[in-house]
Design a protein around this motif. Sequence first.
Motif, mmCIF file in Angstrom:
data_model
loop_
_atom_site.group_PDB
_atom_site.id
_atom_site.type_symbol
_atom_site.label_atom_id
_atom_site.label_comp_id
_atom_site.label_asym_id
_atom_site.label_seq_id
_atom_site.Cartn_x
_atom_site.Cartn_y
_atom_site.Cartn_z
ATOM 1 N N LEU A 244 25.504 34.314 -40.366
ATOM 2 C CA LEU A 244 26.460 33.228 -39.365
ATOM 3 C C LEU A 244 27.136 34.110 -38.711
ATOM 4 O O LEU A 244 28.516 34.814 -38.738
ATOM 5 N N ASP A 245 27.410 33.868 -36.740
ATOM 6 C CA ASP A 245 28.278 34.337 -35.995
ATOM 7 C C ASP A 245 29.496 33.724 -36.666
ATOM 8 O O ASP A 245 29.905 32.530 -36.894
ATOM 9 N N PRO A 246 30.744 34.874 -37.224
ATOM 10 C CA PRO A 246 31.962 34.823 -37.474
ATOM 11 C C PRO A 246 32.662 34.096 -36.365
ATOM 12 O O PRO A 246 33.691 33.083 -36.932
ATOM 13 N N GLU A 247 32.313 34.426 -35.419
ATOM 14 C CA GLU A 247 33.030 33.393 -33.863
ATOM 15 C C GLU A 247 32.227 32.152 -34.106
ATOM 16 O O GLU A 247 33.289 30.875 -33.250
ATOM 17 N N ALA B 272 26.852 42.269 -43.500
ATOM 18 C CA ALA B 272 27.046 40.805 -43.258
ATOM 19 C C ALA B 272 28.940 40.738 -43.029
ATOM 20 O O ALA B 272 29.534 41.352 -43.895
ATOM 21 N N PRO B 273 29.362 39.754 -42.648
ATOM 22 C CA PRO B 273 31.060 39.490 -42.627
ATOM 23 C C PRO B 273 31.374 38.610 -44.264
ATOM 24 O O PRO B 273 30.506 38.426 -44.505
ATOM 25 N N ALA B 274 32.667 39.083 -44.436
ATOM 26 C CA ALA B 274 33.029 39.122 -45.658
ATOM 27 C C ALA B 274 33.278 37.447 -45.239
ATOM 28 O O ALA B 274 33.481 37.093 -44.408
ATOM 29 N N ILE B 275 33.258 36.307 -46.215
ATOM 30 C CA ILE B 275 33.623 34.924 -46.436
ATOM 31 C C ILE B 275 34.745 35.468 -45.842
ATOM 32 O O ILE B 275 34.805 33.913 -44.949
#
Length: 490
Positions: free
Chosen positions: A116-119, A151-154
């Motif tokens: 999921l895109d963090p934006e 992936a980005p961190a939660i």
Amino acid sequence: MHPIRTAYFITVFLAFLVPATGGPETKTAKPNIILLLVDDMGWGDFSCFGDKEAKTPNIDRMCAEGIRFSNFYVNSPICSPSRTGITTGQYPQRWRITSFLNNRADNKRRGMAQWLDPEAPTLARFLKQDGYATGHFGKWHMGGQRDVADAPAITRYGFDETLTNFEGMGPKLLPLTLKPGDKLPGRIWGDAERLGGPATWMQRSEITTGYLDRALEFIDKSAADKKPFYVNLWPDDVHSPFWPPVDKWANGKRGLYLSVLRQMDLQFGKLFDHIRNTPALRDNTLIVICSDNGPEPGAGTTGPFRGVKGTLYEGGTRSPLIVWGPGLIDAAKAGSHNDSSVLAAIDLAPSLLKIAGVTAPEKVAFDGEELSATFIGKETATRTKPIFWRRPPDRVNWSPKPKMTEKLPDLSVRDGNWKLLCTYDGVEPQLYDLSKDPGETKNLTGKNPEIAKRLTAAALAWHHSMPPDNGPQLGSEKGGKAAEDDAVSE
């Protein structure tokens, strides 16, 4: 007693020494919100939703004290996109998450994003920006799994604290497995340790308690700090493989599933009792309970509905919903059943923001509708817009088994009592009147051609407005491998 708990109860005790004035602070206190999302549970699996085999007394009590909704839908019949819809308030297709996130190559094969895109807009981020403490405890599955280690961190999505499983980046609980006759526990998904730490290993049958204990610490600390909280409690129960306690082992898939379901309910009781028995929390906390999609075949039950996980029929997308909050919902509606309001998971974000008194940035356009008064029992308003679905690109047939080769519909839409399913190009329509035929058994296309034509056009217009995935290409293949991978390794 735990020092955090001690500090919290002192705070609550001192609060009761101050005379209640009914002043502005009392009236404008921000409500706490807990979103409890069960994994792979059917619409009919709570005993308060009709399952005669299940025993879920703790959930049933929440149902008796809250509101039960029977026309609530998630926005995908499978995990990752369903969670994306709940998180963003938007159709998951907008973010190219249309099936469960797997390894990098399989995500690409299916035409999906890797995470999921963090934006993307998130409910947690908007609440945090308004002063909420935010925590995610449990399964994530919106990025960071298998070989997707970048992936980005939660926490990038608006959470102060997180604890997840093998399908997310950050601190995690990993499962030890034990069945009758085993002398030593086994380990599964051990390579997930590289996706963030610290990693704590514990019995799979107790992991829901592990998440719950961390959530309770977070809740008590937030209360002691006089901060409202938003908590995702997303256990990976009741997803297969099923690992109930050894002394609660059962025979067959259905038996094992029911044993895990009962243990999950038992573990939930600790959270429910803590909130219920703490006045400052009971009177200002809203708990929302639902499932992310329908059940795995042979495990859970969908009640009167056709279809299971991965299908666009009612059993794949209709979820049980319970909303509890004695100080927030209409008291006269406690124990009531709303069977008229059609609601969707994408409605949760705008509705919970309204309940919290938080406004999303002007640039954010939710696909969900603001229906907060319905969720807390003050109205029975329903969605004014249709709900649309697109099948997961890898879910082509009912089952990977050779004898289950009937192709599944590609698109579906519910508008009022009408439900239509069709192919990507709008042929082979199936039209059902859910008010008379909730089991989707009588195709009424021939008797209502104009309605079928209208809904087919609407489904196709929505479909083409969303970013594509590789569903059409995979539809020309036999399919099935990804479905098997999902059941075994998710």
